[in-house]
Design a protein around this motif. Structure first.
Motif: not given
Length: 165
Positions: A116-118, A141-142, A72-74
């Protein structure tokens, strides 16, 4: 007749698909995007589980959740994430209406999450909607636990402003 050997991927996919879809819908905010995200996640999990090289997965469910969140974030970083669908698509499925989706609070929550941002969105979804610990989210999430707490605090403050407007 000989019973077929159960496929480990199929077991994981059947057991986790609904939970992955729920997380994906909360992250994406749209049914079609969530379905695509789950499909892409399951494809990546299948590739990883079908490899005969390397150690087997200790916890395929956690791996699937990590893949879902990172995919999703990618995807939000890609240029194609700015694509918008046509406005004249067919309406909702005639199979049934989910009345919970029509409540004002749910709409406000979805709108606030969308703003919101990812990474912030992933933090809020994992911490509060998936009820995961700070350490789990940080590991997933690292990020450091302090970064997770900070992002969560700021994201919730932005969401409160949005909902209370």
């Amino acid at each position: 007749m000989i019973d077929p050997v159960p496929d480990p991927f199929e077991e994981v996919a059947r057991a986790r698909a609904a939970e992955l879809y729920r997380s994906a819908w909360l992250l994406c905010g749209h049914r079609a995007e969530a379905e695509d995200l789950v499909q892409e996640t399951l494809a990546k999990v299948y590739v990883r589980m079908s490899r005969r090289i390397g150690p087997p997965l200790d916890n395929p469910a956690a791996y699937a959740q990590t893949v879902l969140t990172r995919t999703f974030i990618s995807s939000r970083r890609r240029r194609s994430s700015t694509e918008t669908p046509y406005a004249d698509l067919p309406g909702p499925d005639p199979g049934g209406v989910d009345h919970a989706e029509t409540t004002e609070l749910r709409v406000a929550l979805v709108d606030a999450l969308a703003d919101l941002g990812p990474v912030d969105r992933a933090v809020v979804v994992l911490r509060h909607l998936e009820d995961r610990s700070v350490d789990e989210v940080a590991d997933l999430l690292g990020l450091s636990p302090g970064a997770v707490r900070n992002r969560c605090m700021r994201a919730l403050a932005r969401m409160r402003k949005e909902v209370l407007r």
